[in-house]
Design an enzyme around this catalytic site. Structure first.
Site, short mmCIF file in Angstrom:
data_model
loop_
_atom_site.label_atom_id
_atom_site.label_comp_id
_atom_site.label_asym_id
_atom_site.label_seq_id
_atom_site.Cartn_x
_atom_site.Cartn_y
_atom_site.Cartn_z
N GLY A 21 0.83 -1.20 0.00
CA GLY A 21 0.00 0.00 0.00
C GLY A 21 0.86 1.24 0.00
O GLY A 21 2.02 1.22 0.40
N VAL A 28 4.53 1.04 1.63
CA VAL A 28 4.86 -0.12 2.46
C VAL A 28 4.92 -1.35 1.57
O VAL A 28 4.01 -1.61 0.78
CB VAL A 28 3.82 -0.31 3.58
CG1 VAL A 28 4.17 -1.54 4.42
CG2 VAL A 28 3.75 0.92 4.47
N ASP A 137 -4.73 9.29 13.71
CA ASP A 137 -5.22 8.83 12.40
C ASP A 137 -5.84 7.44 12.51
O ASP A 137 -5.51 6.53 11.73
CB ASP A 137 -4.08 8.84 11.38
CG ASP A 137 -4.57 8.78 9.94
OD1 ASP A 137 -5.74 9.16 9.70
OD2 ASP A 137 -3.80 8.38 9.06
#
Length: 255
Positions: A21, A28, A137
């Protein structure tokens, strides 16, 4: 056709074989650790950010924070090299999927799994907040469900110890807007209550497949304006879905 993956270090120990991703500042990858014979995940800073002092400082902060954390709902970091090109760090490879994929594919979680999710997220946040660390987040993308039912809180790119100097302009909004606390949308500081609010939204989403404040036909901009102004229909956390935690979740999601 062979994909053109980046080389990390001298290329001998870690061999990248899959992109997992990509985010705003980095990507990553899954890789094989040839020395310890295990799969790992490697976060690599994007080329156009590699020479950006703020981006490198944020990566350094993420590594520094993660290196000091040990909790069953968090990810272990193994190694980092931030002085090479591209900068990278190596962490535990997780098997499973984020809630943002699990829920659309398999439907809402069962009540027992929702209870587990809520309790383990709460435990992870208690650990972080006791250490004066804010995640900032918490979204369905960043809550990972493993095959055994355990959950992991991932992506600490926006993490911030409460007493550190912010790396972004005061009042700037980071992260996923649909999961941003109302006070932050209004330009106020992010606090521990913001993490709790985001966790409540994630648990509600996992149990229902819905964002608690979205309404049919409502645009994303309308949702954000409603959240920022506090003019939202109150959510209803049904006991048949959330059991004894319905009232707690109601409080987490209150604006």
């Amino acid at each position: 056709m062979t994909e053109n993956f980046p080389q990390v270090g001298d290329g001998s120990r870690y061999v990248i074989n899959q992109c997992l991703g990509s985010g705003g500042m980095g990507t990553v990858y899954r890789a094989k650790d040839n020395e310890l014979k295990r799969d790992v995940a490697i976060k690599v800073l994007h080329d156009h950010y590699a020479k950006n002092p703020e981006a490198r400082a944020r990566l350094d902060r993420e590594v520094s924070v993660l290196a000091g954390l040990r909790h069953p709902q968090l990810v272990n970091i193994y190694q980092a090299d931030l002085d090479v090109s591209p900068p990278y760090f190596v962490m535990e490879f997780l098997r499973g999927s984020p809630l943002s994929k699990v829920i659309p594919q398999s439907g809402p979680l069962k009540p027992k799994a929702v209870k587990t999710l809520l309790c383990r997220l709460a435990d992870a946040l208690r650990y972080l907040h006791d250490g004066r660390i804010l995640h900032r987040d918490i979204t369905p993308d960043n809550v990972f469900l493993e095959p055994d039912g355990n959950i992991r809180l991932v992506d600490f790119g926006l993490v911030r110890p409460v007493d550190w100097t912010p790396l972004t302009a005061e009042g700037a909004v980071l992260g996923t807007l649909r999961f941003t606390p109302p006070e932050v949308l209004r330009g106020e500081d992010f606090t521990a209550a913001g993490d709790v609010f985001q966790a409540g939204l994630v648990v509600y989403y996992a149990a229902t497949g819905l964002h608690p404040f979205e309404r049919e036909g409502q645009s994303g901009k309308q949702l954000i304006r409603s959240l920022a102004s506090g003019v939202c229909n109150p959510i209803v956390c049904k006991k048949e879905i959330f059991g004894e935690f319905a009232e707690i979740l109601q409080q987490c999601c209150s604006i």
